[in-house]
Design a protein around this motif. Structure first.
Motif, short mmCIF file in Angstrom:
data_model
loop_
_atom_site.label_atom_id
_atom_site.label_comp_id
_atom_site.label_asym_id
_atom_site.label_seq_id
_atom_site.Cartn_x
_atom_site.Cartn_y
_atom_site.Cartn_z
N ALA A 275 13.53 3.76 -6.87
CA ALA A 275 13.69 2.42 -7.44
C ALA A 275 12.48 1.52 -7.19
N LEU A 276 11.28 2.07 -7.29
CA LEU A 276 10.08 1.26 -7.08
C LEU A 276 9.12 1.36 -8.26
N PHE A 277 8.95 2.57 -8.81
CA PHE A 277 8.00 2.77 -9.90
C PHE A 277 8.67 3.09 -11.23
N SER A 278 10.00 3.28 -11.25
CA SER A 278 10.66 3.75 -12.47
C SER A 278 10.56 2.75 -13.61
N SER A 279 10.70 1.46 -13.34
CA SER A 279 10.64 0.46 -14.41
C SER A 279 9.29 0.47 -15.10
N LYS B 150 0.83 -1.21 0.00
CA LYS B 150 0.00 0.00 0.00
C LYS B 150 0.87 1.26 0.00
N ILE B 151 1.80 1.32 -1.00
CA ILE B 151 2.72 2.44 -1.14
C ILE B 151 2.32 3.27 -2.34
N GLU B 152 2.23 4.57 -2.16
CA GLU B 152 1.98 5.49 -3.25
C GLU B 152 3.27 6.22 -3.61
N GLY B 153 3.34 6.74 -4.85
CA GLY B 153 4.58 7.38 -5.26
C GLY B 153 4.38 8.33 -6.42
N ARG B 154 5.53 8.91 -6.85
CA ARG B 154 5.52 9.88 -7.93
C ARG B 154 6.83 9.74 -8.69
N VAL B 155 6.74 9.78 -10.04
CA VAL B 155 7.92 9.66 -10.90
C VAL B 155 7.86 10.75 -11.96
N THR B 156 8.96 11.48 -12.13
CA THR B 156 9.08 12.48 -13.19
C THR B 156 10.18 12.02 -14.14
N ALA B 157 9.82 11.88 -15.42
CA ALA B 157 10.75 11.39 -16.43
C ALA B 157 10.96 12.45 -17.51
N LYS C 89 7.46 14.60 -18.08
CA LYS C 89 6.11 14.17 -17.72
C LYS C 89 6.18 13.52 -16.35
N THR C 90 5.18 13.83 -15.52
CA THR C 90 5.10 13.31 -14.16
C THR C 90 3.99 12.28 -14.08
N TYR C 91 4.28 11.15 -13.47
CA TYR C 91 3.32 10.06 -13.29
C TYR C 91 3.06 9.89 -11.80
N LEU C 92 1.78 9.85 -11.44
CA LEU C 92 1.37 9.67 -10.05
C LEU C 92 0.84 8.28 -9.85
N PHE C 93 1.24 7.62 -8.78
CA PHE C 93 0.77 6.30 -8.42
C PHE C 93 -0.01 6.44 -7.11
N GLN C 94 -1.33 6.28 -7.21
CA GLN C 94 -2.20 6.42 -6.06
C GLN C 94 -3.09 5.20 -5.93
N LEU C 95 -3.32 4.77 -4.71
CA LEU C 95 -4.17 3.63 -4.45
C LEU C 95 -5.61 4.02 -4.66
N PRO C 96 -6.45 3.07 -5.11
CA PRO C 96 -7.86 3.40 -5.32
C PRO C 96 -8.56 3.72 -4.00
N LYS C 97 -9.41 4.72 -4.07
CA LYS C 97 -10.17 5.14 -2.88
C LYS C 97 -11.30 4.15 -2.63
N LYS C 98 -11.47 3.78 -1.38
CA LYS C 98 -12.58 2.88 -1.01
C LYS C 98 -13.83 3.67 -0.71
#
Length: 234
Positions: free
Chosen positions: A194-198, A163-170, A225-234
């Protein structure tokens, strides 16, 4: 007089033997103790009579007379260094300067004549200021380009379980056909590392972006471009 009843022959003989054996056993024990006591006394007497020879070491020392002994006891006087009469330890300028009559060395330096002959061509006078070429490959920049075919990055299963959220800018270069150049993709910011880059790099390689037109020609451009990784809201 009352008589005791007669005992059987076997029991009577055993009883007589016991009566005779007890005094004999006592006499035997006394004899053994007497022998042991005599042996102990003889050993102690032998140790007490043994002569002890002390070990004495004699050292011959030559006898000295009284004057020689006194002279040997008196230490030699220390040598006293005489300081100059005008020497003052607190005043460093009180020391006398020593005049050394040393002639100055004579150095002979050879004279070197550098003759530089530079001939300029007459064509250099006709050169004007440097010209900047118009065809330099200067890649323009465009932030957050439009996407023609979107391939969303897959949420890593490891981050999903934890349950980890993150952000990557490439940062990457979009070619003339709308696809990112593989060797130009760089991750400039990632949280956590080193979690969402691949997953982001795979998404960029498969997606198609809008092209850029400059002076009527489709050109490559650099973008972020920035990519956001967010868990779905319940």
């Amino acid at each position: 007089m009352r008589l005791l009843p007669a005992l059987p022959i076997s029991r009577h003989a055993t009883f007589v033997r016991c009566l005779l054996a007890i005094p004999l056993a006592l006499l035997l024990c006394l004899l053994v103790f007497k022998i042991l006591a005599s042996l102990t006394d003889a050993r102690d007497h032998a140790f007490s009579n043994q002569a002890v020879s002390p070990a004495l070491n004699f050292l011959l020392v030559a006898k000295e007379s009284a004057p020689e002994y006194r002279n040997r006891q008196i230490p030699e006087p220390e040598e006293i260094i005489q300081q100059p009469s005008d020497f003052n330890p607190a005043d460093p300028t009180s020391t006398k300067a020593v005049d050394l009559d040393i002639p100055a060395p004579t150095l002979s330096v050879p004279t070197i004549d550098f003759a530089v002959n530079i001939q300029l061509s007459s064509n250099l006078a006709n050169l004007g200021p440097p010209q900047i070429a118009d065809n330099l490959n200067l890649t323009p920049f465009q932030n957050n380009p439009g996407i023609v075919k979107r391939i969303d990055p897959r949420y890593p299963s490891k981050a999903l379980r934890r349950k980890i959220e993150g952000r990557v800018t490439a940062e990457f270069i979009v070619g003339t056909k709308g696809y990112a150049q593989d060797d130009s993709i760089k991750i400039i910011d990632e949280e956590p590392a080193a979690l969402f880059s691949s997953s982001v790099i795979r998404s960029i390689k498969r997606s198609k972006f809008e092209t850029m037109t400059k002076n009527g020609k489709t050109v490559a451009y650099r973008t972020q471009k920035t990519y956001l990784f967010q868990l779905p809201k319940k």
